[in-house]
Write an enzyme that holds these catalytic residues in place. Sequence first.
Site, PDB file in Angstrom:
ATOM      1  N   ASP A  73    -116.691  58.325 -15.844  1.00 56.91           N
ATOM      2  CA  ASP A  73    -115.601  58.065 -16.784  1.00 56.91           C
ATOM      3  C   ASP A  73    -115.566  59.203 -17.798  1.00 56.91           C
ATOM      4  O   ASP A  73    -116.500  60.009 -17.890  1.00 56.91           O
ATOM      5  CB  ASP A  73    -115.854  56.724 -17.502  1.00 56.91           C
ATOM      6  CG  ASP A  73    -114.824  56.435 -18.587  1.00 56.91           C
ATOM      7  OD1 ASP A  73    -113.617  56.525 -18.302  1.00 56.91           O
ATOM      8  OD2 ASP A  73    -115.222  56.142 -19.735  1.00 56.91           O
ATOM      9  N   SER A  74    -114.525  59.204 -18.604  1.00 55.21           N
ATOM     10  CA  SER A  74    -114.405  60.195 -19.683  1.00 55.21           C
ATOM     11  C   SER A  74    -115.411  59.947 -20.803  1.00 55.21           C
ATOM     12  O   SER A  74    -115.534  60.767 -21.702  1.00 55.21           O
ATOM     13  CB  SER A  74    -112.992  60.126 -20.255  1.00 55.21           C
ATOM     14  OG  SER A  74    -112.741  58.795 -20.691  1.00 55.21           O
ATOM     15  N   TYR A 134    -109.879  61.450 -22.080  1.00 56.15           N
ATOM     16  CA  TYR A 134    -108.998  62.141 -21.140  1.00 56.15           C
ATOM     17  C   TYR A 134    -107.525  61.782 -21.372  1.00 56.15           C
ATOM     18  O   TYR A 134    -106.636  62.523 -20.955  1.00 56.15           O
ATOM     19  CB  TYR A 134    -109.349  61.761 -19.693  1.00 56.15           C
ATOM     20  CG  TYR A 134    -110.634  62.351 -19.132  1.00 56.15           C
ATOM     21  CD1 TYR A 134    -111.375  63.321 -19.811  1.00 56.15           C
ATOM     22  CD2 TYR A 134    -111.091  61.936 -17.872  1.00 56.15           C
ATOM     23  CE1 TYR A 134    -112.543  63.843 -19.265  1.00 56.15           C
ATOM     24  CE2 TYR A 134    -112.250  62.459 -17.315  1.00 56.15           C
ATOM     25  CZ  TYR A 134    -112.980  63.420 -18.019  1.00 56.15           C
ATOM     26  OH  TYR A 134    -114.124  63.938 -17.456  1.00 56.15           O
ATOM     27  N   GLY A 135    -107.295  60.637 -21.983  1.00 58.66           N
ATOM     28  CA  GLY A 135    -105.911  60.132 -22.132  1.00 58.66           C
ATOM     29  C   GLY A 135    -104.934  61.142 -22.722  1.00 58.66           C
ATOM     30  O   GLY A 135    -103.814  61.270 -22.237  1.00 58.66           O
ATOM     31  N   CYS A 173    -112.295  55.146 -14.485  1.00 57.35           N
ATOM     32  CA  CYS A 173    -111.433  55.626 -15.563  1.00 57.35           C
ATOM     33  C   CYS A 173    -110.017  55.636 -15.016  1.00 57.35           C
ATOM     34  O   CYS A 173    -109.756  56.246 -13.972  1.00 57.35           O
ATOM     35  CB  CYS A 173    -111.867  57.039 -15.959  1.00 57.35           C
ATOM     36  SG  CYS A 173    -110.804  57.842 -17.170  1.00 57.35           S
ATOM     37  N   ASN A 174    -109.126  54.963 -15.702  1.00 54.47           N
ATOM     38  CA  ASN A 174    -107.736  54.916 -15.224  1.00 54.47           C
ATOM     39  C   ASN A 174    -107.074  56.282 -15.303  1.00 54.47           C
ATOM     40  O   ASN A 174    -106.298  56.648 -14.425  1.00 54.47           O
ATOM     41  CB  ASN A 174    -106.938  53.915 -16.055  1.00 54.47           C
ATOM     42  CG  ASN A 174    -107.281  52.493 -15.710  1.00 54.47           C
ATOM     43  OD1 ASN A 174    -106.609  51.857 -14.919  1.00 54.47           O
ATOM     44  ND2 ASN A 174    -108.357  51.989 -16.276  1.00 54.47           N
ATOM     45  N   SER A 175    -107.389  57.036 -16.363  1.00 50.37           N
ATOM     46  CA  SER A 175    -106.751  58.348 -16.521  1.00 50.37           C
ATOM     47  C   SER A 175    -107.190  59.279 -15.389  1.00 50.37           C
ATOM     48  O   SER A 175    -106.370  59.971 -14.784  1.00 50.37           O
ATOM     49  CB  SER A 175    -107.127  58.958 -17.881  1.00 50.37           C
ATOM     50  OG  SER A 175    -106.757  58.084 -18.917  1.00 50.37           O
ATOM     51  N   GLU A 196    -113.438  51.989 -29.934  1.00 48.96           N
ATOM     52  CA  GLU A 196    -114.610  52.840 -30.189  1.00 48.96           C
ATOM     53  C   GLU A 196    -115.140  52.652 -31.605  1.00 48.96           C
ATOM     54  O   GLU A 196    -116.321  52.843 -31.852  1.00 48.96           O
ATOM     55  CB  GLU A 196    -114.295  54.300 -29.856  1.00 48.96           C
ATOM     56  CG  GLU A 196    -113.961  54.423 -28.379  1.00 48.96           C
ATOM     57  CD  GLU A 196    -114.291  55.759 -27.752  1.00 48.96           C
ATOM     58  OE1 GLU A 196    -114.591  56.707 -28.486  1.00 48.96           O
ATOM     59  OE2 GLU A 196    -114.234  55.828 -26.506  1.00 48.96           O
ATOM     60  N   CYS A 252    -106.716  50.465 -18.593  1.00 51.74           N
ATOM     61  CA  CYS A 252    -107.582  51.389 -19.330  1.00 51.74           C
ATOM     62  C   CYS A 252    -108.925  50.691 -19.484  1.00 51.74           C
ATOM     63  O   CYS A 252    -108.985  49.496 -19.767  1.00 51.74           O
ATOM     64  CB  CYS A 252    -106.978  51.699 -20.696  1.00 51.74           C
ATOM     65  SG  CYS A 252    -108.067  52.673 -21.765  1.00 51.74           S
ATOM     66  N   THR A 253    -109.969  51.476 -19.293  1.00 52.37           N
ATOM     67  CA  THR A 253    -111.320  50.896 -19.301  1.00 52.37           C
ATOM     68  C   THR A 253    -111.676  50.200 -20.614  1.00 52.37           C
ATOM     69  O   THR A 253    -112.513  49.318 -20.637  1.00 52.37           O
ATOM     70  CB  THR A 253    -112.334  52.029 -19.113  1.00 52.37           C
ATOM     71  OG1 THR A 253    -112.036  53.052 -20.070  1.00 52.37           O
ATOM     72  CG2 THR A 253    -112.264  52.577 -17.718  1.00 52.37           C
ATOM     73  N   HIS A 254    -111.038  50.620 -21.721  1.00 51.28           N
ATOM     74  CA  HIS A 254    -111.386  50.052 -23.029  1.00 51.28           C
ATOM     75  C   HIS A 254    -110.736  48.687 -23.274  1.00 51.28           C
ATOM     76  O   HIS A 254    -111.186  47.945 -24.131  1.00 51.28           O
ATOM     77  CB  HIS A 254    -110.942  50.988 -24.152  1.00 51.28           C
ATOM     78  CG  HIS A 254    -111.782  52.220 -24.299  1.00 51.28           C
ATOM     79  ND1 HIS A 254    -112.011  53.092 -23.264  1.00 51.28           N
ATOM     80  CD2 HIS A 254    -112.456  52.716 -25.369  1.00 51.28           C
ATOM     81  CE1 HIS A 254    -112.775  54.080 -23.696  1.00 51.28           C
ATOM     82  NE2 HIS A 254    -113.055  53.874 -24.970  1.00 51.28           N
TER      83      HIS A 254
HETATM   84  N1  DGL Z   1    -111.437  55.805 -19.735  1.00 48.47           N
HETATM   85  C1  DGL Z   1    -110.071  56.073 -20.138  1.00 48.47           C
HETATM   86  C2  DGL Z   1    -109.106  55.330 -19.229  1.00 48.47           C
HETATM   87  O1  DGL Z   1    -109.433  54.328 -18.615  1.00 48.47           O
HETATM   88  C3  DGL Z   1    -109.820  55.696 -21.576  1.00 48.47           C
HETATM   89  C4  DGL Z   1    -110.357  56.690 -22.560  1.00 48.47           C
HETATM   90  C5  DGL Z   1    -109.760  58.063 -22.365  1.00 48.47           C
HETATM   91  O2  DGL Z   1    -108.626  58.318 -22.826  1.00 48.47           O
HETATM   92  O3  DGL Z   1    -110.430  58.875 -21.765  1.00 48.47           O
HETATM   93  O4  DGL Z   1    -107.986  55.732 -19.114  1.00 48.47           O
END
Ligand code: DGL
Length: 270
Positions: free
Chosen positions: A10-11, A42-43, A73-75, A153, A185-187
């Site tokens: 993940d990012s 990464y977003g 990570c979705n991004s 965060e 999104c993972t968060h």
């Molecule tokens: N892990 C990222 C996602 O799921 C969220 C945080 C990011 O922007 O990197 O898109």
Amino acid sequence: MDERPIGVFDSGVGGLTVARALIDLMPNESILYFGDSARGPYGPRRSEEVRLFSTQIAEFLVSEGVKMIVIACNSASSAALDAVRAVSDDVPVLEVVLPAVRAAVKATRNRRIGVIGTALTVSSGAYDAAVAGTKENVSLMSAACPRFVEFVERGETSGEEVVELGREYLAPLQAADVDTLILGCTHYPLLSGVIHFVMGHDVVLISSADETARDAYALLTERGAFREKDGSPEHRFISSGDAALFQALGTRFLGPEIGAVQERLLGGVR
Ligand code: DGL
């Protein structure tokens, strides 16, 4: 039987929600997790950058001998799936977009699905493509919720400000009358209280973390690639950023399994 760990990346710490789901579903499996905290989030980045970073991480995980890669990570799933798949012919790659879309298509009653994610995820059109690929007669409404990541965060998952932000971000989805909402999104699983409160009881929330873990389970079952039943798993967590920060934040996402965190820069780039 296959003793090798599952590679997850993940990012940053967000993908630990996916690692959590993997550990819950497959408690005997070892996880090798890489969080690119030095270069995340990464977003807000361009897709070319995320493709490069994701490729470097996948090469690292393959060199460490993982049996599967989960892009947690979705991004990165949205921008870099094909690039990550190109890294190795032998290591299968799972991602978080398609499993969530499949679950949402099954859950919707009025055929109107929503997805929320980072700016990169929404602008990539990956969810639109995945929905189109199901050939189901459903419509998808997307909304970028970039500031949600900051709130998670900071540990701010309740209170007036985050509820107000939720109302603002989710208003177009409510107006579109979606009855199923993908937390793309993972968060966002950490904000499911707020999101559920704003969207109401009738809207089904789909977590890509849980759906992806089920896909990983299915893949290991098909390949007969689970570890020995009573071998205790060994989890490793590596961050390209500050290890202490990763550990502190990561404990909120994963829980006590996080243990010691190693630091490692990839590509020499921050
Ligand atoms: N892990 C990222 C996602 O799921 C969220 C945080 C990011 O922007 O990197 O898109």
